[in-house]
Design an enzyme around this catalytic site. Structure first.
Site, PDB file in Angstrom:
ATOM      1  CG  ASN A 262      -1.285  -4.626   8.510  1.00  0.00           C
ATOM      2  OD1 ASN A 262      -2.056  -5.233   7.785  1.00  0.00           O
ATOM      3  ND2 ASN A 262      -0.959  -3.351   8.317  1.00  0.00           N
TER       4      ASN A 262
ATOM      5  CG  ASP B 130      -1.365   3.728  12.704  1.00  0.00           C
ATOM      6  OD1 ASP B 130      -1.991   4.250  11.772  1.00  0.00           O
ATOM      7  OD2 ASP B 130      -1.898   2.996  13.564  1.00  0.00           O
TER       8      ASP B 130
ATOM      9  CE  LYS C 291      19.536 -10.910   5.986  1.00  0.00           C
ATOM     10  NZ  LYS C 291      19.900 -12.271   5.710  1.00  0.00           N
TER      11      LYS C 291
ATOM     12  CG  ASP D 216      -5.353   9.177   8.858  1.00  0.00           C
ATOM     13  OD1 ASP D 216      -5.994   8.965   7.816  1.00  0.00           O
ATOM     14  OD2 ASP D 216      -5.673   8.734   9.972  1.00  0.00           O
ATOM     15  CB  ILE D 217      -4.091   7.799   3.165  1.00  0.00           C
ATOM     16  CG1 ILE D 217      -2.607   7.418   3.181  1.00  0.00           C
ATOM     17  CG2 ILE D 217      -4.592   7.993   1.741  1.00  0.00           C
ATOM     18  CD1 ILE D 217      -2.320   6.018   2.643  1.00  0.00           C
TER      19      ILE D 217
ATOM     20  CE  LYS E 129      -8.511   8.258  10.953  1.00  0.00           C
ATOM     21  NZ  LYS E 129      -7.838   7.149  10.295  1.00  0.00           N
TER      22      LYS E 129
HETATM   23  N1  CTP Z   1      -5.950   5.171   7.470  1.00  0.00           N
HETATM   24  C1  CTP Z   1      -5.306   5.821   6.444  1.00  0.00           C
HETATM   25  N2  CTP Z   1      -3.999   6.184   6.576  1.00  0.00           N
HETATM   26  C2  CTP Z   1      -3.330   5.924   7.720  1.00  0.00           C
HETATM   27  C3  CTP Z   1      -3.970   5.257   8.774  1.00  0.00           C
HETATM   28  C4  CTP Z   1      -5.283   4.898   8.613  1.00  0.00           C
HETATM   29  O1  CTP Z   1      -5.919   6.051   5.378  1.00  0.00           O
HETATM   30  N3  CTP Z   1      -2.063   6.301   7.803  1.00  0.00           N
HETATM   31  C5  CTP Z   1      -7.363   4.809   7.313  1.00  0.00           C
HETATM   32  C6  CTP Z   1      -7.636   3.335   7.211  1.00  0.00           C
HETATM   33  O2  CTP Z   1      -7.632   2.913   5.860  1.00  0.00           O
HETATM   34  C7  CTP Z   1      -9.019   3.225   7.839  1.00  0.00           C
HETATM   35  C8  CTP Z   1      -9.040   4.325   8.863  1.00  0.00           C
HETATM   36  O3  CTP Z   1      -8.040   5.232   8.449  1.00  0.00           O
HETATM   37  O4  CTP Z   1     -10.029   3.523   6.895  1.00  0.00           O
HETATM   38  C9  CTP Z   1      -8.803   3.862  10.260  1.00  0.00           C
HETATM   39  O5  CTP Z   1      -7.556   3.319  10.427  1.00  0.00           O
HETATM   40  P1  CTP Z   1      -7.020   2.734  11.835  1.00  0.00           P
HETATM   41  O6  CTP Z   1      -5.601   2.364  11.653  1.00  0.00           O
HETATM   42  O7  CTP Z   1      -7.948   1.693  12.343  1.00  0.00           O
HETATM   43  O8  CTP Z   1      -7.201   3.952  12.775  1.00  0.00           O
HETATM   44  P2  CTP Z   1      -6.223   4.985  13.333  1.00  0.00           P
HETATM   45  O9  CTP Z   1      -6.887   6.285  13.010  1.00  0.00           O
HETATM   46  O10 CTP Z   1      -4.848   4.782  12.831  1.00  0.00           O
HETATM   47  O11 CTP Z   1      -6.306   4.723  14.901  1.00  0.00           O
HETATM   48  P3  CTP Z   1      -5.727   3.537  15.865  1.00  0.00           P
HETATM   49  O12 CTP Z   1      -4.515   2.944  15.148  1.00  0.00           O
HETATM   50  O13 CTP Z   1      -5.430   4.215  17.101  1.00  0.00           O
HETATM   51  O14 CTP Z   1      -6.834   2.530  15.998  1.00  0.00           O
END
Ligand code: CTP
Length: 420
Positions: free
Chosen positions: A222, A291, A301, A324-325, A359
Protein backbone atom coordinates in the site's frame (compact mmCIF):
# COMPACT_ATOMS: atom_id res chain seq x y z
CA UNK A 1 10.30 39.42 7.65
CA UNK A 2 10.18 36.21 9.67
CA UNK A 3 6.99 34.19 9.60
CA UNK A 4 6.03 33.63 13.30
CA UNK A 5 4.45 30.23 12.53
CA UNK A 6 7.69 29.08 10.86
CA UNK A 7 9.70 30.40 13.83
CA UNK A 8 7.68 28.31 16.29
CA UNK A 9 8.42 25.20 14.19
CA UNK A 10 12.15 25.64 14.67
CA UNK A 11 13.70 22.87 16.73
CA UNK A 12 16.05 25.12 18.73
CA UNK A 13 13.89 28.26 18.96
CA UNK A 14 14.76 30.17 22.13
CA UNK A 15 17.88 28.09 22.86
CA UNK A 16 21.24 29.67 23.54
CA UNK A 17 24.34 27.71 22.72
CA UNK A 18 28.06 28.24 23.01
CA UNK A 19 29.81 26.45 20.15
CA UNK A 20 33.43 25.75 21.05
CA UNK A 21 35.98 24.72 18.44
CA UNK A 22 39.30 23.13 19.35
CA UNK A 23 41.97 22.22 16.79
CA UNK A 24 41.25 19.56 14.20
CA UNK A 25 40.43 19.11 10.55
CA UNK A 26 36.79 18.54 11.58
CA UNK A 27 36.59 22.33 12.13
CA UNK A 28 35.28 22.49 8.57
CA UNK A 29 32.20 20.56 9.74
CA UNK A 30 31.71 23.05 12.60
CA UNK A 31 30.86 25.76 10.05
CA UNK A 32 27.99 23.62 8.75
CA UNK A 33 26.93 22.76 12.30
CA UNK A 34 26.82 26.46 13.18
CA UNK A 35 24.68 27.14 10.11
CA UNK A 36 22.27 24.36 11.13
CA UNK A 37 22.07 25.61 14.73
CA UNK A 38 21.24 29.12 13.52
CA UNK A 39 18.72 27.80 11.00
CA UNK A 40 17.09 25.78 13.79
CA UNK A 41 16.53 29.02 15.71
CA UNK A 42 19.38 28.94 18.25
CA UNK A 43 21.43 31.97 19.30
CA UNK A 44 25.03 30.83 19.06
CA UNK A 45 28.18 32.32 20.58
CA UNK A 46 31.28 30.83 18.96
CA UNK A 47 34.51 30.36 20.92
CA UNK A 48 37.68 29.18 19.16
CA UNK A 49 41.01 27.99 20.54
CA UNK A 50 44.25 29.10 18.88
CA UNK A 51 44.58 25.64 17.31
CA UNK A 52 41.06 25.84 15.84
CA UNK A 53 42.05 29.07 14.09
CA UNK A 54 44.71 27.12 12.20
CA UNK A 55 41.91 25.14 10.51
CA UNK A 56 39.11 27.66 9.94
CA UNK A 57 38.98 31.43 10.19
CA UNK A 58 37.29 33.57 12.79
CA UNK A 59 35.73 35.55 9.91
CA UNK A 60 33.83 32.48 8.66
CA UNK A 61 32.37 31.69 12.07
CA UNK A 62 31.61 35.33 12.76
CA UNK A 63 29.71 35.67 9.49
CA UNK A 64 27.69 32.50 10.10
CA UNK A 65 26.85 33.30 13.74
CA UNK A 66 26.28 37.00 13.17
CA UNK A 67 28.32 37.96 16.24
CA UNK A 68 31.98 38.39 17.20
CA UNK A 69 33.85 35.15 17.93
CA UNK A 70 35.55 34.88 21.33
CA UNK A 71 39.16 33.72 21.15
CA UNK A 72 41.12 35.28 23.97
CA UNK A 73 40.61 35.51 27.71
CA UNK A 74 42.54 38.81 27.78
CA UNK A 75 40.85 40.53 24.82
CA UNK A 76 39.38 43.76 26.15
CA UNK A 77 37.19 44.32 23.09
CA UNK A 78 35.05 41.21 23.69
CA UNK A 79 33.92 42.21 27.20
CA UNK A 80 35.10 45.40 28.92
CA UNK A 81 35.43 43.63 32.30
CA UNK A 82 37.51 40.83 30.72
CA UNK A 83 35.07 38.19 31.93
CA UNK A 84 33.94 36.48 28.70
CA UNK A 85 34.35 33.10 30.40
CA UNK A 86 31.60 34.07 32.84
CA UNK A 87 29.17 36.05 30.67
CA UNK A 88 28.86 33.65 27.74
CA UNK A 89 27.67 30.69 29.79
CA UNK A 90 25.35 32.32 32.32
CA UNK A 91 22.39 32.41 29.93
CA UNK A 92 23.45 29.42 27.80
CA UNK A 93 21.57 26.11 27.69
CA UNK A 94 24.71 24.24 26.67
CA UNK A 95 28.30 24.46 25.53
CA UNK A 96 28.83 22.22 22.50
CA UNK A 97 32.51 21.49 21.84
CA UNK A 98 32.75 20.37 18.21
CA UNK A 99 35.37 19.37 17.33
CA UNK A 100 36.80 18.29 20.67
CA UNK A 101 40.42 17.27 20.03
CA UNK A 102 42.25 14.64 22.10
CA UNK A 103 44.28 17.46 23.62
CA UNK A 104 41.21 19.50 24.51
CA UNK A 105 39.54 16.46 26.13
CA UNK A 106 42.73 15.90 28.17
CA UNK A 107 42.56 19.53 29.30
CA UNK A 108 38.90 19.15 30.26
CA UNK A 109 39.74 16.01 32.24
CA UNK A 110 42.33 17.98 34.20
CA UNK A 111 40.13 21.05 34.65
CA UNK A 112 42.72 23.26 32.92
CA UNK A 113 41.85 26.95 32.50
CA UNK A 114 44.82 28.47 30.66
CA UNK A 115 42.86 29.32 27.50
CA UNK A 116 39.36 30.71 27.01
CA UNK A 117 37.35 27.63 25.92
CA UNK A 118 38.68 25.37 28.69
CA UNK A 119 38.23 28.17 31.21
CA UNK A 120 34.64 28.67 30.04
CA UNK A 121 33.83 24.94 30.39
CA UNK A 122 35.24 25.00 33.91
CA UNK A 123 33.46 28.21 34.90
CA UNK A 124 30.04 27.27 33.52
CA UNK A 125 27.14 26.86 35.97
CA UNK A 126 27.30 23.06 35.91
CA UNK A 127 23.68 22.38 36.91
CA UNK A 128 22.16 24.73 34.27
CA UNK A 129 24.56 24.70 31.36
CA UNK A 130 25.31 21.25 29.91
CA UNK A 131 28.65 20.42 28.32
CA UNK A 132 28.24 18.36 25.12
CA UNK A 133 31.43 17.02 23.59
CA UNK A 134 31.85 15.85 19.97
CA UNK A 135 35.30 14.22 19.76
CA UNK A 136 37.29 14.28 16.52
CA UNK A 137 40.63 12.58 16.11
CA UNK A 138 42.71 9.89 14.45
CA UNK A 139 41.65 6.31 15.29
CA UNK A 140 44.86 5.54 17.21
CA UNK A 141 44.43 8.67 19.32
CA UNK A 142 40.78 7.73 19.91
CA UNK A 143 41.52 4.18 21.09
CA UNK A 144 44.60 5.17 23.14
CA UNK A 145 44.10 4.32 26.83
CA UNK A 146 44.92 7.92 27.80
CA UNK A 147 42.07 9.29 25.64
CA UNK A 148 39.63 6.63 26.85
CA UNK A 149 40.64 7.41 30.44
CA UNK A 150 40.08 11.13 29.85
CA UNK A 151 36.69 10.47 28.22
CA UNK A 152 35.62 8.38 31.20
CA UNK A 153 36.78 11.19 33.51
CA UNK A 154 34.92 14.01 31.73
CA UNK A 155 31.77 11.85 31.57
CA UNK A 156 32.06 11.21 35.31
CA UNK A 157 32.41 14.97 35.75
CA UNK A 158 29.10 15.56 33.98
CA UNK A 159 30.01 16.09 30.30
CA UNK A 160 27.82 14.37 27.71
CA UNK A 161 29.64 12.50 24.94
CA UNK A 162 28.01 12.84 21.54
CA UNK A 163 29.86 9.81 20.18
CA UNK A 164 32.07 9.46 17.12
CA UNK A 165 31.60 8.21 13.60
CA UNK A 166 33.61 5.54 11.86
CA UNK A 167 35.11 5.63 8.39
CA UNK A 168 37.84 7.19 6.26
CA UNK A 169 39.94 9.74 8.14
CA UNK A 170 41.74 12.85 6.91
CA UNK A 171 45.09 11.13 7.64
CA UNK A 172 44.23 8.34 5.18
CA UNK A 173 43.53 5.74 7.86
CA UNK A 174 40.19 4.06 8.46
CA UNK A 175 38.41 3.58 11.80
CA UNK A 176 36.66 5.22 14.76
CA UNK A 177 37.23 8.80 15.82
CA UNK A 178 35.69 10.94 13.06
CA UNK A 179 33.48 13.73 14.26
CA UNK A 180 29.78 13.02 13.66
CA UNK A 181 28.25 14.82 10.68
CA UNK A 182 26.70 18.23 11.33
CA UNK A 183 23.12 16.95 10.80
CA UNK A 184 23.71 14.10 13.27
CA UNK A 185 25.07 16.52 15.86
CA UNK A 186 22.08 18.80 15.34
CA UNK A 187 19.70 15.86 15.99
CA UNK A 188 21.62 14.83 19.12
CA UNK A 189 21.75 18.37 20.54
CA UNK A 190 18.03 18.87 19.78
CA UNK A 191 17.20 15.57 21.48
CA UNK A 192 19.37 16.45 24.48
CA UNK A 193 17.61 19.81 24.96
CA UNK A 194 14.07 18.39 24.57
CA UNK A 195 11.76 17.80 27.56
CA UNK A 196 11.97 14.19 28.80
CA UNK A 197 8.45 13.00 29.70
CA UNK A 198 9.37 9.44 28.61
CA UNK A 199 12.73 9.21 30.44
CA UNK A 200 13.44 5.58 31.29
CA UNK A 201 10.54 4.29 29.17
CA UNK A 202 10.70 1.81 26.30
CA UNK A 203 8.58 2.48 23.24
CA UNK A 204 7.85 0.00 20.44
CA UNK A 205 6.59 1.39 17.13
CA UNK A 206 5.48 -0.25 13.88
CA UNK A 207 5.73 1.84 10.72
CA UNK A 208 5.32 1.79 6.96
CA UNK A 209 3.45 -0.65 4.75
CA UNK A 210 3.87 -4.42 4.63
CA UNK A 211 4.62 -6.36 1.46
CA UNK A 212 2.73 -9.59 0.90
CA UNK A 213 4.49 -11.65 -1.75
CA UNK A 214 2.50 -13.19 -4.60
CA UNK A 215 5.52 -14.64 -6.39
CA UNK A 216 9.28 -13.93 -6.17
CA UNK A 217 8.91 -10.55 -7.92
CA UNK A 218 5.40 -9.30 -7.15
CA UNK A 219 3.33 -8.57 -4.12
CA UNK A 220 0.49 -6.68 -2.47
CA UNK A 221 1.37 -3.49 -0.63
CA UNK A 222 0.00 0.00 0.00
CA UNK A 223 0.97 3.66 -0.19
CA UNK A 224 2.01 4.24 3.43
CA UNK A 225 5.34 6.11 3.45
CA UNK A 226 6.23 5.37 7.09
CA UNK A 227 6.89 9.08 7.73
CA UNK A 228 4.51 9.39 10.68
CA UNK A 229 5.92 6.30 12.41
CA UNK A 230 9.52 7.43 11.83
CA UNK A 231 8.67 10.92 13.14
CA UNK A 232 7.11 9.32 16.24
CA UNK A 233 10.23 7.20 16.77
CA UNK A 234 12.36 10.33 16.63
CA UNK A 235 10.02 12.27 18.94
CA UNK A 236 9.89 9.41 21.47
CA UNK A 237 13.68 9.22 21.51
CA UNK A 238 13.89 12.98 21.99
CA UNK A 239 11.45 12.57 24.90
CA UNK A 240 13.95 10.25 26.59
CA UNK A 241 12.60 6.80 25.63
CA UNK A 242 14.54 3.81 24.35
CA UNK A 243 12.84 3.23 21.02
CA UNK A 244 12.48 0.08 18.89
CA UNK A 245 11.10 0.73 15.42
CA UNK A 246 9.79 -2.23 13.42
CA UNK A 247 9.64 -0.97 9.85
CA UNK A 248 8.04 -2.37 6.72
CA UNK A 249 9.71 -1.68 3.34
CA UNK A 250 10.35 2.10 3.30
CA UNK A 251 13.22 4.28 2.13
CA UNK A 252 13.66 6.46 5.19
CA UNK A 253 16.78 7.06 7.27
CA UNK A 254 16.71 5.60 10.78
CA UNK A 255 16.23 8.37 13.37
CA UNK A 256 19.32 8.86 15.57
CA UNK A 257 19.47 6.67 18.64
CA UNK A 258 16.59 4.42 17.51
CA UNK A 259 16.90 0.63 17.14
CA UNK A 260 15.39 -0.36 13.80
CA UNK A 261 14.27 -3.83 12.77
CA UNK A 262 13.29 -4.20 9.10
CA UNK A 263 10.56 -6.60 8.02
CA UNK A 264 8.63 -7.22 4.82
CA UNK A 265 5.37 -9.05 5.51
CA UNK A 266 2.67 -8.74 8.17
CA UNK A 267 3.63 -12.19 9.47
CA UNK A 268 7.26 -11.09 9.90
CA UNK A 269 6.08 -7.91 11.62
CA UNK A 270 3.94 -9.95 14.02
CA UNK A 271 6.80 -12.38 14.77
CA UNK A 272 9.14 -9.46 15.46
CA UNK A 273 6.72 -7.41 17.56
CA UNK A 274 5.12 -10.06 19.81
CA UNK A 275 8.23 -11.20 21.72
CA UNK A 276 9.29 -7.56 22.25
CA UNK A 277 5.93 -6.15 23.34
CA UNK A 278 6.00 -7.17 27.01
CA UNK A 279 9.38 -5.44 27.43
CA UNK A 280 7.99 -2.11 26.26
CA UNK A 281 5.74 0.23 28.24
CA UNK A 282 4.19 1.80 25.14
CA UNK A 283 3.26 0.31 21.77
CA UNK A 284 2.34 2.65 18.90
CA UNK A 285 1.00 0.87 15.82
CA UNK A 286 1.35 3.26 12.89
CA UNK A 287 2.04 0.55 10.29
CA UNK A 288 -0.46 0.14 7.48
CA UNK A 289 -0.43 -3.63 7.84
CA UNK A 290 -1.97 -5.49 4.90
CA UNK A 291 -5.18 -7.09 6.11
CA UNK A 292 -4.82 -9.93 3.59
CA UNK A 293 -2.04 -11.99 2.05
CA UNK A 294 -2.05 -14.53 -0.82
CA UNK A 295 -2.76 -17.94 0.66
CA UNK A 296 0.09 -19.52 -1.30
CA UNK A 297 3.33 -18.08 -2.60
CA UNK A 298 4.03 -19.03 -6.24
CA UNK A 299 7.57 -20.49 -6.26
CA UNK A 300 8.39 -18.86 -9.64
CA UNK A 301 7.32 -15.72 -11.42
CA UNK A 302 3.76 -16.13 -12.71
CA UNK A 303 3.81 -15.93 -16.54
CA UNK A 304 1.11 -14.42 -18.73
CA UNK A 305 0.65 -17.61 -20.71
CA UNK A 306 -2.47 -18.52 -22.71
CA UNK A 307 -4.88 -20.85 -20.88
CA UNK A 308 -6.87 -23.84 -22.24
CA UNK A 309 -9.18 -21.53 -24.19
CA UNK A 310 -6.20 -20.14 -26.08
CA UNK A 311 -6.83 -16.70 -24.50
CA UNK A 312 -4.59 -15.15 -21.88
CA UNK A 313 -6.25 -15.51 -18.47
CA UNK A 314 -5.68 -13.16 -15.53
CA UNK A 315 -4.34 -15.13 -12.58
CA UNK A 316 -6.57 -15.33 -9.51
CA UNK A 317 -5.42 -15.57 -5.92
CA UNK A 318 -6.99 -16.85 -2.80
CA UNK A 319 -6.37 -14.48 0.08
CA UNK A 320 -6.11 -15.27 3.75
CA UNK A 321 -6.38 -12.84 6.67
CA UNK A 322 -3.31 -11.53 8.47
CA UNK A 323 -3.33 -11.50 12.26
CA UNK A 324 -4.12 -8.08 13.72
CA UNK A 325 -0.80 -7.22 15.39
CA UNK A 326 -2.18 -4.38 17.47
CA UNK A 327 -5.11 -6.42 18.77
CA UNK A 328 -2.74 -9.30 19.58
CA UNK A 329 -0.44 -7.01 21.58
CA UNK A 330 -3.36 -5.31 23.36
CA UNK A 331 -4.63 -8.75 24.43
CA UNK A 332 -1.31 -9.79 26.04
CA UNK A 333 -1.44 -10.38 29.81
CA UNK A 334 1.19 -7.63 30.40
CA UNK A 335 0.11 -5.41 27.54
CA UNK A 336 1.90 -2.10 27.05
CA UNK A 337 -0.09 1.16 26.71
CA UNK A 338 -1.35 0.56 23.16
CA UNK A 339 -1.98 3.35 20.66
CA UNK A 340 -3.70 2.46 17.40
CA UNK A 341 -3.90 4.45 14.19
CA UNK A 342 -6.96 4.58 11.98
CA UNK A 343 -6.39 5.65 8.39
CA UNK A 344 -9.83 6.33 6.96
CA UNK A 345 -11.32 7.96 3.91
CA UNK A 346 -14.53 9.21 5.65
CA UNK A 347 -16.39 9.21 9.01
CA UNK A 348 -13.08 9.46 10.87
CA UNK A 349 -14.42 9.75 14.43
CA UNK A 350 -16.92 6.88 14.09
CA UNK A 351 -14.42 4.47 12.49
CA UNK A 352 -11.70 5.36 14.99
CA UNK A 353 -14.09 4.74 17.90
CA UNK A 354 -15.08 1.40 16.47
CA UNK A 355 -11.40 0.39 16.39
CA UNK A 356 -10.85 1.71 19.92
CA UNK A 357 -13.62 -0.53 21.20
CA UNK A 358 -13.00 -3.58 19.00
CA UNK A 359 -9.29 -3.73 19.85
CA UNK A 360 -9.78 -2.57 23.48
CA UNK A 361 -7.31 0.29 23.25
CA UNK A 362 -6.84 3.33 25.50
CA UNK A 363 -6.20 5.60 22.49
CA UNK A 364 -6.75 5.62 18.73
CA UNK A 365 -5.29 8.29 16.50
CA UNK A 366 -7.37 8.92 13.41
CA UNK A 367 -6.27 10.53 10.16
CA UNK A 368 -7.64 10.73 6.67
CA UNK A 369 -5.34 8.37 4.76
CA UNK A 370 -5.62 9.66 1.17
CA UNK A 371 -4.85 13.20 2.41
CA UNK A 372 -1.70 12.21 4.28
CA UNK A 373 0.05 9.28 2.53
CA UNK A 374 3.52 10.38 1.51
CA UNK A 375 3.05 13.99 2.62
CA UNK A 376 4.99 15.89 5.29
CA UNK A 377 1.85 17.34 6.86
CA UNK A 378 -1.02 15.67 8.65
CA UNK A 379 -4.02 16.40 10.90
CA UNK A 380 -4.91 13.96 13.67
CA UNK A 381 -7.97 13.20 15.75
CA UNK A 382 -7.34 11.60 19.16
CA UNK A 383 -10.19 9.31 20.15
CA UNK A 384 -10.49 7.76 23.61
CA UNK A 385 -13.21 6.67 26.04
CA UNK A 386 -13.83 10.29 27.05
CA UNK A 387 -14.22 11.89 23.64
CA UNK A 388 -12.33 13.38 20.73
CA UNK A 389 -9.57 15.93 20.46
CA UNK A 390 -7.99 17.32 17.28
CA UNK A 391 -4.19 17.59 16.99
CA UNK A 392 -3.07 20.30 16.43
CA UNK A 393 -5.62 21.74 18.83
CA UNK A 394 -6.85 24.35 16.30
CA UNK A 395 -8.05 21.58 13.98
CA UNK A 396 -5.63 22.59 11.20
CA UNK A 397 -2.73 20.55 9.86
CA UNK A 398 0.92 20.50 10.92
CA UNK A 399 4.30 19.10 10.00
CA UNK A 400 4.48 15.36 10.87
CA UNK A 401 7.47 15.84 13.21
CA UNK A 402 5.69 18.59 15.12
CA UNK A 403 2.57 16.41 15.35
CA UNK A 404 4.69 13.48 16.50
CA UNK A 405 6.14 15.60 19.32
CA UNK A 406 2.67 16.75 20.39
CA UNK A 407 1.36 13.18 20.23
CA UNK A 408 4.27 11.79 22.26
CA UNK A 409 3.60 14.44 24.94
CA UNK A 410 -0.11 13.43 24.94
CA UNK A 411 0.72 9.72 25.21
CA UNK A 412 3.13 10.39 28.10
CA UNK A 413 0.47 12.49 29.87
CA UNK A 414 -2.33 9.96 29.38
CA UNK A 415 -0.21 7.04 30.49
CA UNK A 416 1.00 8.91 33.57
CA UNK A 417 -2.61 9.68 34.52
CA UNK A 418 -3.48 5.96 34.28
CA UNK A 419 -0.53 5.03 36.50
CA UNK A 420 -1.29 7.59 39.24
N1 CTP B 1 -3.12 -3.14 12.55
C1 CTP B 1 -2.25 -4.13 12.94
N2 CTP B 1 -2.25 -5.33 12.30
C2 CTP B 1 -3.12 -5.57 11.30
C3 CTP B 1 -4.01 -4.57 10.88
C4 CTP B 1 -3.99 -3.37 11.53
O1 CTP B 1 -1.44 -3.90 13.86
N3 CTP B 1 -3.08 -6.76 10.71
C5 CTP B 1 -3.12 -1.86 13.26
C6 CTP B 1 -2.62 -0.68 12.47
O2 CTP B 1 -1.23 -0.51 12.65
C7 CTP B 1 -3.42 0.47 13.06
C8 CTP B 1 -4.72 -0.17 13.46
O3 CTP B 1 -4.43 -1.55 13.59
O4 CTP B 1 -2.81 0.95 14.24
C9 CTP B 1 -5.84 0.06 12.51
O5 CTP B 1 -5.60 -0.49 11.28
P1 CTP B 1 -6.64 -0.40 10.04
O6 CTP B 1 -6.10 -1.23 8.94
O7 CTP B 1 -6.96 1.02 9.75
O8 CTP B 1 -7.93 -1.00 10.66
P2 CTP B 1 -8.59 -2.37 10.54
O9 CTP B 1 -8.81 -2.76 11.97
O10 CTP B 1 -7.81 -3.30 9.70
O11 CTP B 1 -9.99 -2.02 9.87
P3 CTP B 1 -10.42 -1.60 8.35
O12 CTP B 1 -9.35 -2.16 7.42
O13 CTP B 1 -11.73 -2.17 8.19
O14 CTP B 1 -10.43 -0.09 8.32
Amino acid sequence: MQDPAAASLKDLAGKRLVLGLSGGIACYKAAELLRLFVKAGAEVQVVMTAAAQQFITVATMQALSGRPVLTDTWDESSTPDRMPHIHATRAADAIVVAPASADFIARLAQGRADELLGLMCLARPIERCALLVAPAMNREMWSHPATQRNLAQITADGAVLLGVGSGAQACGEYGDGRMLEAAELLDDVTAFLSPKPLAGDRVLITAGPTFEAIDPVRGLTNRSSGKMGFALARAAREAGAQVTLVAGPVHLPTPRGVTRLDVQSAEQMLKTVLPLAADHGIFIATAAVADWRPKTLAPHKIKKEAGNSGKKEAPSFELTENTDILAAVAALPRAPFCVGFAAESENLAAHARRKLEAKRLPLVVGNLGPQTFGRDENALLLVDANGEQPLPADGGSADKLMLARLLVAEIARRRASIRT
